[in-house]
Design an enzyme around this catalytic site. Structure first.
Site, PDB file in Angstrom:
ATOM      1  N   TRP A  81      16.130  59.906 -29.849  1.00 15.93           N
ATOM      2  CA  TRP A  81      17.295  59.043 -29.666  1.00 15.93           C
ATOM      3  C   TRP A  81      17.286  57.813 -30.548  1.00 15.93           C
ATOM      4  O   TRP A  81      18.330  57.196 -30.751  1.00 15.93           O
ATOM      5  CB  TRP A  81      17.383  58.586 -28.200  1.00 15.93           C
ATOM      6  CG  TRP A  81      16.110  58.007 -27.659  1.00 15.93           C
ATOM      7  CD1 TRP A  81      15.180  58.655 -26.900  1.00 15.93           C
ATOM      8  CD2 TRP A  81      15.608  56.680 -27.848  1.00 15.93           C
ATOM      9  NE1 TRP A  81      14.132  57.809 -26.598  1.00 15.93           N
ATOM     10  CE2 TRP A  81      14.368  56.590 -27.171  1.00 15.93           C
ATOM     11  CE3 TRP A  81      16.088  55.546 -28.518  1.00 15.93           C
ATOM     12  CZ2 TRP A  81      13.598  55.424 -27.152  1.00 15.93           C
ATOM     13  CZ3 TRP A  81      15.323  54.385 -28.499  1.00 15.93           C
ATOM     14  CH2 TRP A  81      14.098  54.328 -27.826  1.00 15.93           C
ATOM     15  N   LYS A 110      18.135  70.358 -31.319  1.00 16.95           N
ATOM     16  CA  LYS A 110      18.260  69.765 -29.997  1.00 16.95           C
ATOM     17  C   LYS A 110      18.081  68.253 -30.147  1.00 16.95           C
ATOM     18  O   LYS A 110      16.959  67.740 -30.180  1.00 16.95           O
ATOM     19  CB  LYS A 110      17.220  70.316 -29.019  1.00 16.95           C
ATOM     20  CG  LYS A 110      17.400  69.769 -27.606  1.00 16.95           C
ATOM     21  CD  LYS A 110      16.090  69.662 -26.898  1.00 16.95           C
ATOM     22  CE  LYS A 110      15.958  68.561 -25.906  1.00 16.95           C
ATOM     23  NZ  LYS A 110      16.714  67.364 -26.036  1.00 16.95           N
ATOM     24  N   PRO A 111      19.197  67.508 -30.244  1.00 16.64           N
ATOM     25  CA  PRO A 111      19.073  66.057 -30.232  1.00 16.64           C
ATOM     26  C   PRO A 111      18.897  65.561 -28.804  1.00 16.64           C
ATOM     27  O   PRO A 111      19.170  66.286 -27.844  1.00 16.64           O
ATOM     28  CB  PRO A 111      20.420  65.591 -30.804  1.00 16.64           C
ATOM     29  CG  PRO A 111      21.381  66.662 -30.372  1.00 16.64           C
ATOM     30  CD  PRO A 111      20.597  67.952 -30.354  1.00 16.64           C
ATOM     31  N   ASP A 112      18.429  64.334 -28.670  1.00 20.38           N
ATOM     32  CA  ASP A 112      18.396  63.727 -27.340  1.00 20.38           C
ATOM     33  C   ASP A 112      19.824  63.608 -26.825  1.00 20.38           C
ATOM     34  O   ASP A 112      20.743  63.232 -27.562  1.00 20.38           O
ATOM     35  CB  ASP A 112      17.738  62.348 -27.417  1.00 20.38           C
ATOM     36  CG  ASP A 112      17.453  61.770 -26.046  1.00 20.38           C
ATOM     37  OD1 ASP A 112      18.405  61.252 -25.417  1.00 20.38           O
ATOM     38  OD2 ASP A 112      16.303  61.825 -25.602  1.00 20.38           O
ATOM     39  N   GLY A 155       8.955  62.622 -32.084  1.00 21.40           N
ATOM     40  CA  GLY A 155       8.943  62.122 -30.716  1.00 21.40           C
ATOM     41  C   GLY A 155       7.568  61.609 -30.343  1.00 21.40           C
ATOM     42  O   GLY A 155       6.782  61.200 -31.206  1.00 21.40           O
ATOM     43  N   SER A 156       7.254  61.655 -29.067  1.00 20.28           N
ATOM     44  CA  SER A 156       6.002  61.096 -28.577  1.00 20.28           C
ATOM     45  C   SER A 156       4.829  62.011 -28.917  1.00 20.28           C
ATOM     46  O   SER A 156       4.981  63.227 -29.096  1.00 20.28           O
ATOM     47  CB  SER A 156       6.074  60.909 -27.061  1.00 20.28           C
ATOM     48  OG  SER A 156       6.049  62.159 -26.399  1.00 20.28           O
ATOM     49  N   GLU A 174       6.278  64.306 -36.382  1.00 19.03           N
ATOM     50  CA  GLU A 174       6.157  62.862 -36.613  1.00 19.03           C
ATOM     51  C   GLU A 174       6.139  62.209 -35.249  1.00 19.03           C
ATOM     52  O   GLU A 174       7.119  62.257 -34.511  1.00 19.03           O
ATOM     53  CB  GLU A 174       7.312  62.347 -37.467  1.00 19.03           C
ATOM     54  CG  GLU A 174       6.981  60.991 -38.109  1.00 19.03           C
ATOM     55  CD  GLU A 174       7.903  59.878 -37.681  1.00 19.03           C
ATOM     56  OE1 GLU A 174       7.658  59.305 -36.599  1.00 19.03           O
ATOM     57  OE2 GLU A 174       8.851  59.594 -38.411  1.00 19.03           O
ATOM     58  N   LEU A 175       4.988  61.571 -34.919  1.00 17.42           N
ATOM     59  CA  LEU A 175       4.740  61.147 -33.544  1.00 17.42           C
ATOM     60  C   LEU A 175       4.596  59.630 -33.447  1.00 17.42           C
ATOM     61  O   LEU A 175       5.167  58.896 -34.241  1.00 17.42           O
ATOM     62  CB  LEU A 175       3.502  61.878 -33.019  1.00 17.42           C
ATOM     63  CG  LEU A 175       3.540  63.413 -33.198  1.00 17.42           C
ATOM     64  CD1 LEU A 175       2.243  64.054 -32.734  1.00 17.42           C
ATOM     65  CD2 LEU A 175       4.738  64.022 -32.483  1.00 17.42           C
ATOM     66  N   CYS A 214       9.573  54.149 -35.014  1.00 15.13           N
ATOM     67  CA  CYS A 214       8.202  54.678 -35.043  1.00 15.13           C
ATOM     68  C   CYS A 214       7.314  53.927 -36.029  1.00 15.13           C
ATOM     69  O   CYS A 214       6.107  53.816 -35.813  1.00 15.13           O
ATOM     70  CB  CYS A 214       8.232  56.162 -35.406  1.00 15.13           C
ATOM     71  SG  CYS A 214       9.088  57.195 -34.204  1.00 15.13           S
ATOM     72  N   GLU A 266       1.491  52.144 -27.246  1.00 19.84           N
ATOM     73  CA  GLU A 266       2.733  51.881 -27.972  1.00 19.84           C
ATOM     74  C   GLU A 266       3.780  51.327 -27.012  1.00 19.84           C
ATOM     75  O   GLU A 266       4.068  51.919 -25.974  1.00 19.84           O
ATOM     76  CB  GLU A 266       3.247  53.167 -28.622  1.00 19.84           C
ATOM     77  CG  GLU A 266       4.450  52.960 -29.509  1.00 19.84           C
ATOM     78  CD  GLU A 266       4.906  54.246 -30.198  1.00 19.84           C
ATOM     79  OE1 GLU A 266       5.490  54.156 -31.292  1.00 19.84           O
ATOM     80  OE2 GLU A 266       4.668  55.334 -29.635  1.00 19.84           O
TER      81      GLU A 266
END
Length: 543
Positions: free
Chosen positions: A183, A207-209, A258-259, A280-281, A314, A412
């Site tokens: 998001w 699949k977007p948020d 995401g996470s 990418e986290l 991020c 984080e």
């Protein structure tokens, strides 16, 4: 890291708080009317009369949209439609596929105000920070629109035997990419990551948020206008633990941002199917202010590094490492700039920082700050929520005296909070910066560029910016961007950013003689002949 927290500045918490940005401009309701929501929602792959989920405008807390929710069966249909479209798309010459990206580039810049409204309405970020997404996507469209042919063209490679073996490395599309985007940067992390997949000949099921799906749907609509076949980009939305695994289950390759926790689950599911994934986290990024830094420039850079998109980036900075000899002078400048930031939620330029996206982000930010202060940290700026501006606003916050036992030290925050630590030597700063399992982004400030690059080479992060917050590295689209350690796998941008969506295929053609005994040679004679040939090739410096 505890020795880096000594000599804490004890500036009192400012009473007045950050000023509000000038009001005025259009409202969220007028910029995102129901007719627009209905038009964009038609792009969701969801059969029948699916359940609707309501999203909230972070700037006001009011209802923004009711969006259809896809089911796992809808995801399967989306992949079927995408696969049928992909074969014809992949058969087109690369330059024809690239032309779609270049047309999209022009349309995006021409109609940017439409998507800036959507980004602000869905995320609550300031308009300038929304524009960063437009810039990033335009740059990616231009780069891959111009460079895809070179990245993807067949490349002649050295053959097994000179003259006799002709070898070519070709690049073939993966097929249908499962793309799960978050998001916080809904334009850049949906279409920005999809563009290289498309030009490489793939289809995408995205699949977007749900909170920021309208932005992705708008981008899909614009890309179709630019010439992308409509079925090539399928968008499904729904609960992450339900729809996310369904996307991974059908994908030929998975792209996820995401996470770290969710990224590990995605990686496990992809590995079980033996399909590749790029992830990418999270990050706990550090900015190093060296003893010879230009303190005014570093203070201005720290504001961008820490508080762009209200810290919901991020690659934003959450740990500020400052040389002890300049710490007080730097913090005076940085805190003054931070306190002066104008907070606001108008759909117009003028605010320096916007809102957090949700009550969850606000609660995490508030908890980290309150726990740190209770344990002895000092607030140099900010430190509190601002419900007078909107339901999820929080002031940009600087914490000094943070110790390793505080949650904000290692976890984080993903909000507008930065912790300050002091160091005495470059070695100490590098060790502190590398003391986290994350390794996404870092920033180094110094007047000596050679020194800055030397320090950068020792930092274990995928990108390092010298005398810039994050934009220099991220905006260098021809170079790879991604994380080390718990910050992920794979890279976006550059050659790696497009080749990840391809399979390498070697086509070797043997001419005149086989690589086997022939012309009456027995096995032993063939082995002797080849032994002499191998020695000769080494002597002639063949690779």
């Amino acid at each position: 890291m505890s020795d880096l927290t000594a000599d804490a500045v004890t500036t009192e918490h400012p009473g007045a708080g950050n000023p509000a940005a000038p009001g005025g401009g259009r409202t969220v309701a007028s910029a995102v009317p129901p007719s627009l929501v209905d038009r964009l929602a038609a792009g969701v792959t969801a059969a029948g009369e699916p359940d609707l989920v309501e999203t909230v405008a972070p700037l006001t807390g009011e209802r923004l949209a009711g969006l259809p929710q896809s089911t796992p069966a809808d995801v399967e249909v989306a992949f079927q439609l995408a696969r049928r479209a992909q074969s014809a798309w992949a058969a087109l010459p690369v330059r024809r596929r690239a032309a779609v990206l270049l047309r999209f580039h022009d349309l995006l810049l021409k109609r940017q105000d439409e998507v800036l409204d959507l980004i602000q309405a869905e995320t609550g970020k300031a308009r300038l920070h929304a524009f960063e997404e437009v810039m990033a996507v335009a740059m990616a469209a231009r780069h891959y629109g111009r460079a895809a042919h070179a990245y993807l063209r067949d490349k002649r490679r050295g053959g097994a035997l000179p003259v006799l073996t002709h070898t070519v490395e070709a690049r073939r599309p993966k097929g249908v990419v499962g793309h799960i985007s978050p998001w916080n940067y809904p334009l850049e992390l949906s279409v920005g990551d999809a563009l290289p997949a498309f030009v490489a000949g793939n289809a995408v099921v995205n699949k977007p948020d749900t909170q920021t799906a309208l932005t992705a749907l708008w981008a899909r609509e614009l890309l179709v206008e630019a010439g992308l076949p409509a079925d090539l980009w399928q968008i499904v939305i729904g609960d992450g633990p339900v729809i996310g695994p369904a996307v991974v289950e059908h994908a030929d390759y998975v792209s996820f941002t995401g996470s770290t926790r969710t990224g590990r689950d995605v990686a496990r599911r992809a590995a079980e199917r033996l399909v590749g994934a790029s992830l990418e986290l999270g990050g706990k990024n550090a900015m190093l202010v060296l003893s010879d830094a230009d303190l005014d420039a570093a203070a201005a850079g720290a504001v961008r590094a820490c508080f762009s998109s209200a810290g919901q980036l991020c690659i934003s900075i959450e740990r500020l490492l400052v040389h002890r000899s300049v710490a007080d002078a730097f913090l005076e400048r940085f805190a003054a700039r931070t306190r002066a930031l104008r907070l606001g939620g108008g759909l117009a330029y003028g605010a320096d920082m916007g809102s957090l996206v949700s009550v969850r982000q606000l609660e995490t930010t508030t908890r980290h700050v309150e726990e740190a202060v209770k344990a002895g940290a000092t607030v140099l700026a900010g430190g509190r929520a601002r419900p007078d501006l909107g339901p999820f606003f929080h002031e940009p916050t600087i914490l000094d005296g943070v110790t390793p036992d505080m949650t904000v030290c290692a976890e984080e925050t993903f909000g507008p909070v930065v912790s300050v630590y002091r160091f005495d030597t470059d070695d100490e700063a590098v060790a502190a910066a590398n003391s986290t399992p994350y390794g996404l982004n870092s920033s180094v400030w110094t007047r000596d560029l050679r020194r800055g690059r030397a320090v950068a080479a020792r930092l274990r992060t995928g990108t390092v910016n010298v005398n810039e917050a994050y934009a220099a590295a991220y905006g260098s689209i021809a170079s790879p961007m991604g994380g080390m350690g718990d910050s992920g796998l794979g890279r976006r941008h550059g050659a790696e950013g497009i080749l990840r969506f391809t399979e390498a295929q070697t086509v070797a053609t043997q001419r005149l003689l086989p690589i086997a005994p022939s012309f009456g040679l027995d096995d032993k004679q063939f082995a002797g002949l080849m032994t002499g040939g191998l020695r000769a090739l080494k002597a002639l410096r063949f690779r």
